[in-house]
Design a protein around this motif. Structure first.
Motif, PDB file in Angstrom:
ATOM      1  N   THR A 117       0.840  -1.199   0.000  1.00  0.00           N
ATOM      2  CA  THR A 117       0.000   0.000   0.000  1.00  0.00           C
ATOM      3  C   THR A 117       0.873   1.246   0.000  1.00  0.00           C
ATOM      4  O   THR A 117       2.075   1.198   0.311  1.00  0.00           O
ATOM      5  N   GLU A 119       0.471   3.570   2.160  1.00  0.00           N
ATOM      6  CA  GLU A 119       0.795   3.745   3.583  1.00  0.00           C
ATOM      7  C   GLU A 119       2.089   3.003   3.939  1.00  0.00           C
ATOM      8  O   GLU A 119       2.920   3.519   4.703  1.00  0.00           O
ATOM      9  N   ASP A 120       2.277   1.819   3.372  1.00  0.00           N
ATOM     10  CA  ASP A 120       3.490   1.043   3.652  1.00  0.00           C
ATOM     11  C   ASP A 120       4.736   1.744   3.122  1.00  0.00           C
ATOM     12  O   ASP A 120       5.813   1.664   3.726  1.00  0.00           O
ATOM     13  N   PHE A 122       5.161   5.032   2.916  1.00  0.00           N
ATOM     14  CA  PHE A 122       5.442   6.090   3.890  1.00  0.00           C
ATOM     15  C   PHE A 122       6.083   5.515   5.146  1.00  0.00           C
ATOM     16  O   PHE A 122       7.067   6.069   5.667  1.00  0.00           O
ATOM     17  N   ARG A 123       5.528   4.410   5.642  1.00  0.00           N
ATOM     18  CA  ARG A 123       6.072   3.824   6.880  1.00  0.00           C
ATOM     19  C   ARG A 123       7.508   3.358   6.700  1.00  0.00           C
ATOM     20  O   ARG A 123       8.337   3.503   7.612  1.00  0.00           O
ATOM     21  N   GLU A 126       9.666   6.459   6.854  1.00  0.00           N
ATOM     22  CA  GLU A 126       9.688   7.010   8.215  1.00  0.00           C
ATOM     23  C   GLU A 126      10.552   6.165   9.137  1.00  0.00           C
ATOM     24  O   GLU A 126      11.281   6.690   9.992  1.00  0.00           O
ATOM     25  N   VAL A 147      -5.214   9.421  -0.793  1.00  0.00           N
ATOM     26  CA  VAL A 147      -4.484   8.818   0.321  1.00  0.00           C
ATOM     27  C   VAL A 147      -3.075   9.407   0.411  1.00  0.00           C
ATOM     28  O   VAL A 147      -2.544   9.628   1.518  1.00  0.00           O
ATOM     29  N   THR A 148      -2.464   9.709  -0.725  1.00  0.00           N
ATOM     30  CA  THR A 148      -1.132  10.316  -0.710  1.00  0.00           C
ATOM     31  C   THR A 148      -1.188  11.711  -0.104  1.00  0.00           C
ATOM     32  O   THR A 148      -0.333  12.077   0.724  1.00  0.00           O
ATOM     33  N   ASP A 150      -3.357  12.885   2.064  1.00  0.00           N
ATOM     34  CA  ASP A 150      -3.608  12.781   3.504  1.00  0.00           C
ATOM     35  C   ASP A 150      -2.352  12.363   4.262  1.00  0.00           C
ATOM     36  O   ASP A 150      -2.072  12.874   5.358  1.00  0.00           O
ATOM     37  N   LEU A 151      -1.583  11.457   3.685  1.00  0.00           N
ATOM     38  CA  LEU A 151      -0.360  10.993   4.352  1.00  0.00           C
ATOM     39  C   LEU A 151       0.723  12.069   4.350  1.00  0.00           C
ATOM     40  O   LEU A 151       1.500  12.181   5.303  1.00  0.00           O
ATOM     41  N   SER A 155       2.413  12.833   7.859  1.00  0.00           N
ATOM     42  CA  SER A 155       3.737  12.227   7.999  1.00  0.00           C
ATOM     43  C   SER A 155       4.840  13.275   8.136  1.00  0.00           C
ATOM     44  O   SER A 155       4.730  14.379   7.587  1.00  0.00           O
TER      45      SER A 155
END
Length: 355
Positions: A117, A119-120, A122-123, A126, A147-148, A150-151, A155
């Motif tokens: 995803t 989100e993955d 970004f994580r 990070e 979603v990008t 929002d992150l 982030s």
């Protein structure tokens, strides 16, 4: 073999030897640069952009400028790998347009890590598990990737680069022709981007949305009675025949990707700055925020609102402006905007990508 052909081949051999010697010298210089940096950011997007622009301007032909850029992108990628091995996360699986964008930006040398995803991605950045991440942010026909956005707001990562990738959709299958196909796999967005072509050419073929174009290609490789819409890289990865090329309805269909990291980029001379802000709830608040940009001569290339997570009917605004945040006019405008905004976050400054 004619004497002229033999002479030309010998000349090419000699030139190849000269090129190899110069490449080796360049690689040794890059290794020394890595030793001097000693743990600082090895990949500098602004420096790379300056080098590629300079070489394109100096190019005497007959190679086109794009070919020159691709060649030197690979040279810089290999040399950067000698300085410090890089890991780049992207939205997978392998064979997606996100992987193609990653390779366009970083060349072939890094280790590319497919993530399930956005989100993955970004994580992973990070947590420091990868050096860089590549995420889609908008498509010229389908709009923003929510979603990008929002992150980016939530982030701590910075935007240090952007990539524009022309999206060419290919119809592919294990079969030599489309006659045996009983179903069509693709991502919903690609089905939308090829809607008119499909209506004209395959109006009765059932369309099956799946998680990604690469997954569609994988499923078509396992299902002899199917076909898929995906990129050329997916066809090559899964050994599929391309039955129709460039079937997207808009020939200029382009997806913009962002490169995220724990740092942004320094000034390159042709830059963009991305930011997100919110306005106070009073008449004329948004106008008051944009006024400093106009007064300082800062060109805004994008303005988009998104619902805020803080409350019902509250919004944040995403903007792209020309210039680097260290440029005097941009810095002055951002300082005033920060005083007037309820919230301001500069997402990063980075070199403008070529179309």
């Amino acid at each position: 073999m004619s004497d002229e052909l033999l002479k030309l081949r010998n000349r090419i051999d000699h030139l190849d030897e000269e090129i190899l010697a110069r490449l080796s010298e360049r690689a040794r210089c890059a290794q020394r640069v890595g030793e001097i940096k000693q743990g600082n950011a090895y990949y500098r997007p602004e420096r790379e952009a300056q080098v590629l622009r300079r070489l394109a301007d100096l190019n005497p032909g007959p190679l086109p400028a794009d070919s020159v850029k691709k060649i030197f992108r690979e040279i810089m990628s290999a040399c950067l790998g000698l300085e410090h091995p890089q890991k780049v996360a992207y939205l997978g699986p392998a064979g997606t347009f996100s992987e193609s964008a990653s390779r366009k930006q970083f060349g072939s040398a890094p280790t590319f890590v497919a993530m399930t995803t956005i989100e993955d991605v970004f994580r992973a950045v990070e947590a420091g598990n990868v050096n860089y991440g590549v995420v889609p942010v908008e498509n010229s026909t389908e709009g923003a990737v929510s979603v990008t956005l929002d992150l980016l707001l939530a982030s701590p990562v910075k935007v240090c680069g952007e990539i524009n990738l022309r999206i060419h959709q290919q119809l592919m299958s294990r079969a030599e022709g489309i006659g045996a196909a009983r179903r069509l796999y693709s991502h919903a967005q690609s089905l939308a981007q090829c809607h008119e072509w499909l209506n004209r050419n395959l109006p009765h073929l059932p369309r099956v949305p799946v998680a990604s174009n690469a997954e569609a290609a994988r499923m078509a490789a396992e299902d002899p009675e199917s076909c898929a819409i995906a990129g050329e890289a997916a066809a090559e990865l899964y050994g599929l025949n391309i039955l129709a090329t460039n079937i997207e309805d808009d020939p200029n269909n382009t997806t913009r990707f962002l490169v995220i990291a724990d740092h942004d980029a320094g000034p390159s001379g042709l830059d963009r700055t991305s930011l997100v802000f919110s306005a106070l709830n009073r008449p004329g608040a948004v106008h008051a925020l944009l006024e400093p940009l106009a007064r300082h001569g800062v060109d805004m290339t994008k303005l988009q609102s998104r619902p805020a997570q803080s409350g019902l009917w509250e919004y944040v605004f995403y903007a792209d402006i020309r210039g680097h945040q260290r440029d005097a006019p941009v810095a002055a405008a951002l300082a005033e905007l920060g005083e007037r905004a309820a919230f301001l976050k500069v997402l990063g400054s980075y070199p403008v990508a070529a179309i």
